[in-house]
Design a protein around this motif. Structure first.
Motif, PDB file in Angstrom:
ATOM      1  N   GLY A 170      88.631 115.359  14.025  1.00 59.07           N
ATOM      2  CA  GLY A 170      89.075 115.141  12.654  1.00 59.07           C
ATOM      3  C   GLY A 170      88.327 116.050  11.714  1.00 59.07           C
ATOM      4  O   GLY A 170      87.649 116.993  12.141  1.00 59.07           O
ATOM      5  N   GLN A 230      76.554  99.208  10.101  1.00 59.36           N
ATOM      6  CA  GLN A 230      76.896 100.491   9.488  1.00 59.36           C
ATOM      7  C   GLN A 230      76.120 100.704   8.188  1.00 59.36           C
ATOM      8  O   GLN A 230      76.572 101.420   7.287  1.00 59.36           O
ATOM      9  N   GLU A 255      84.271 107.410   0.493  1.00 56.20           N
ATOM     10  CA  GLU A 255      84.691 107.671   1.874  1.00 56.20           C
ATOM     11  C   GLU A 255      85.944 108.546   1.900  1.00 56.20           C
ATOM     12  O   GLU A 255      86.052 109.461   2.727  1.00 56.20           O
ATOM     13  N   ARG A 256      86.894 108.286   0.985  1.00 53.27           N
ATOM     14  CA  ARG A 256      88.116 109.100   0.931  1.00 53.27           C
ATOM     15  C   ARG A 256      87.805 110.527   0.490  1.00 53.27           C
ATOM     16  O   ARG A 256      88.444 111.486   0.965  1.00 53.27           O
ATOM     17  N   ASP A 293      81.495 106.967  15.059  1.00 50.35           N
ATOM     18  CA  ASP A 293      82.787 106.297  14.894  1.00 50.35           C
ATOM     19  C   ASP A 293      82.974 105.879  13.438  1.00 50.35           C
ATOM     20  O   ASP A 293      82.661 104.737  13.071  1.00 50.35           O
ATOM     21  N   PRO A 294      83.483 106.777  12.597  1.00 46.64           N
ATOM     22  CA  PRO A 294      83.672 106.419  11.180  1.00 46.64           C
ATOM     23  C   PRO A 294      84.623 105.249  10.978  1.00 46.64           C
ATOM     24  O   PRO A 294      84.531 104.535   9.970  1.00 46.64           O
ATOM     25  N   ASP A 295      85.545 105.028  11.926  1.00 45.18           N
ATOM     26  CA  ASP A 295      86.502 103.930  11.772  1.00 45.18           C
ATOM     27  C   ASP A 295      85.842 102.560  11.881  1.00 45.18           C
ATOM     28  O   ASP A 295      86.469 101.547  11.538  1.00 45.18           O
ATOM     29  N   ALA A 296      84.595 102.533  12.370  1.00 42.03           N
ATOM     30  CA  ALA A 296      83.890 101.250  12.448  1.00 42.03           C
ATOM     31  C   ALA A 296      83.418 100.776  11.079  1.00 42.03           C
ATOM     32  O   ALA A 296      82.976  99.635  10.943  1.00 42.03           O
ATOM     33  N   PRO A 326      85.797 112.984   3.729  1.00 38.23           N
ATOM     34  CA  PRO A 326      86.303 112.679   5.070  1.00 38.23           C
ATOM     35  C   PRO A 326      85.564 113.423   6.178  1.00 38.23           C
ATOM     36  O   PRO A 326      85.672 113.048   7.346  1.00 38.23           O
ATOM     37  N   ARG A 383      75.286 104.387   7.227  1.00 32.65           N
ATOM     38  CA  ARG A 383      76.456 105.097   6.702  1.00 32.65           C
ATOM     39  C   ARG A 383      76.738 104.660   5.267  1.00 32.65           C
ATOM     40  O   ARG A 383      77.073 105.487   4.409  1.00 32.65           O
ATOM     41  N   ARG A 443      80.057 112.911   9.147  1.00 27.33           N
ATOM     42  CA  ARG A 443      79.781 112.340  10.463  1.00 27.33           C
ATOM     43  C   ARG A 443      78.267 112.191  10.602  1.00 27.33           C
ATOM     44  O   ARG A 443      77.509 112.965  10.034  1.00 27.33           O
ATOM     45  N   THR A 459      84.041  99.629   7.295  1.00 25.02           N
ATOM     46  CA  THR A 459      85.038  99.058   6.384  1.00 25.02           C
ATOM     47  C   THR A 459      84.406  98.890   5.015  1.00 25.02           C
ATOM     48  O   THR A 459      83.468  98.086   4.855  1.00 25.02           O
TER      49      THR A 459
END
Length: 354
Positions: free
Chosen positions: A62, A324, A152-153, A137-140, A156, A327, A159, A142
């Motif tokens: 990504g 997280q 976050e948007r 794993d950025p999808d972890a 992107p 992050r 990492r 929320t």
């Protein structure tokens, strides 16, 4: 505090002594090693100097912002182990389990190109995906606050890197204990340039150096620590750490709680230092920095308009991001929502003049 462990060897040990033997027994590759990418031959010149680099290309899954990913490795604008050049390339000189190595990384469209020199070249290229966040794993994550969702948007390409190397992050983190960043960066710069070695490859004009090995750190005279502005407490912590460097390097492959406990067995290494180290060596997404001079106020200001938040209040605010939290703090710092400075800054010390 848990019981201490004993070093496996007597006297100062080199951090790369244990790893090659382990790989011969197990065949284990460097962190993040995979089949993807190409590696070209490297010819060795006289006295181990390389004439041609090893090369590799890797395609991330990504968006990837090299500045955001690799930025935490830079210890000040004149860090002798790290450079960003005008062509957009990032240079990193480090001491791998196979020996000194230099890595050059640059974006090539949707791919990343890398070149490496020195005995550690193959190890560095094998670990390139992990270094650039392939294990992250950025999808972890929320977001539970609007500020973090927006940041976050907008970022992107963030990492969390993983170097797989503990000592290279632990030593500068110890130097940063209870002093200004300028003092810590100066100490790191002076000690690495004086006791490190010139980095392999075409790095002369960049002035890149590889940090000293464990034995060299242990041999630095007390007056040289003093001249670099490092007090006895910090230098003693580093000396205790380098004497068990192989055991500390093992933490790079441990789960975060075990890795944290391993580092904190060393007197002088507490939660702040272990978190700052494992964020880089292990890519630990939950390694929140507790005990920082500024971070609680920054997090408190961003999430609750409380610039005077304590560590306890910061951890309460970060509780929704359990697992997280590192992050989350990275995103807060990238959001730009930090409180204005109103009080006096920490006064730099100068023990070298005493």
């Amino acid at each position: 505090m848990a019981g201490r462990f004993a070093p496996r060897t007597t006297g100062p040990a080199l951090p790369h002594q244990a790893a090659p033997a382990a790989r011969r027994r197990t065949g284990a590759p460097p962190p993040g090693a995979g089949a993807e990418g190409r590696t070209s031959p490297q010819r060795a010149g006289a006295e181990g100097r390389t004439e041609q680099p090893l090369t590799r290309e890797w395609t991330p899954s990504g968006p990837l912002d090299l500045r955001l990913v690799l930025g935490p490795l830079r210890r000040g604008p004149a860090d002798p182990t790290f450079r960003m050049t005008p062509d957009g390339a990032f240079w990193r000189a480090t001491r791998t389990p196979e020996g000194p190595g230099t890595l050059r990384v640059a974006a090539r469209g949707d791919r990343v190109g890398a070149e490496a020199w020195g005995p550690g070249a193959e190890w560095l290229l094998a670990g390139l995906p992990a270094l650039l966040g392939a294990d992250d794993d950025p999808d972890a994550f929320t977001p539970h606050h609007h500020l973090l969702a927006v940041t976050e948007r907008r970022r992107p390409g963030l990492r969390l890197l993983r170097t797989g190397l503990v000592m290279e992050s632990l030593i500068p983190s110890v130097l940063e204990q209870k002093v200004t960043t300028d003092e810590a960066y100066r100490a790191w710069r002076l000690l690495v340039r004086r006791y490190g070695t010139p980095a392999p490859g075409p790095t002369t004009t960049l002035g890149l150096h590889v940090m000293p090995d464990a034995r060299t750190w242990a041999m630095i005279p007390s007056w040289e620590w003093h001249k670099a502005g490092v007090d006895t407490k910090r230098s003693s912590t580093i000396l205790r750490a380098v004497r068990v460097a192989p055991r500390l390097e093992e933490a790079s492959s441990m789960p975060f709680p075990e890795a944290k406990a391993r580092l904190e067995l060393i007197p002088g290494i507490g939660p702040w230092t272990s978190a700052e180290t494992l964020q880089r060596s292990n890519g630990a997404p939950d390694a929140v920095t507790v005990g920082d001079y500024h971070l609680p106020g920054i997090v408190g200001h961003a999430l609750a308009d409380n610039r005077h938040a304590t560590d306890e209040e910061m951890l309460t605010l970060l509780a929704p991001y359990e697992g997280q939290r590192h992050r989350a703090t990275r995103l807060i710092l990238l959001s730009g929502r930090t409180p204005e400075r109103r009080g006096p800054r920490m006064t730099p010390g100068n023990i070298a003049a005493l």
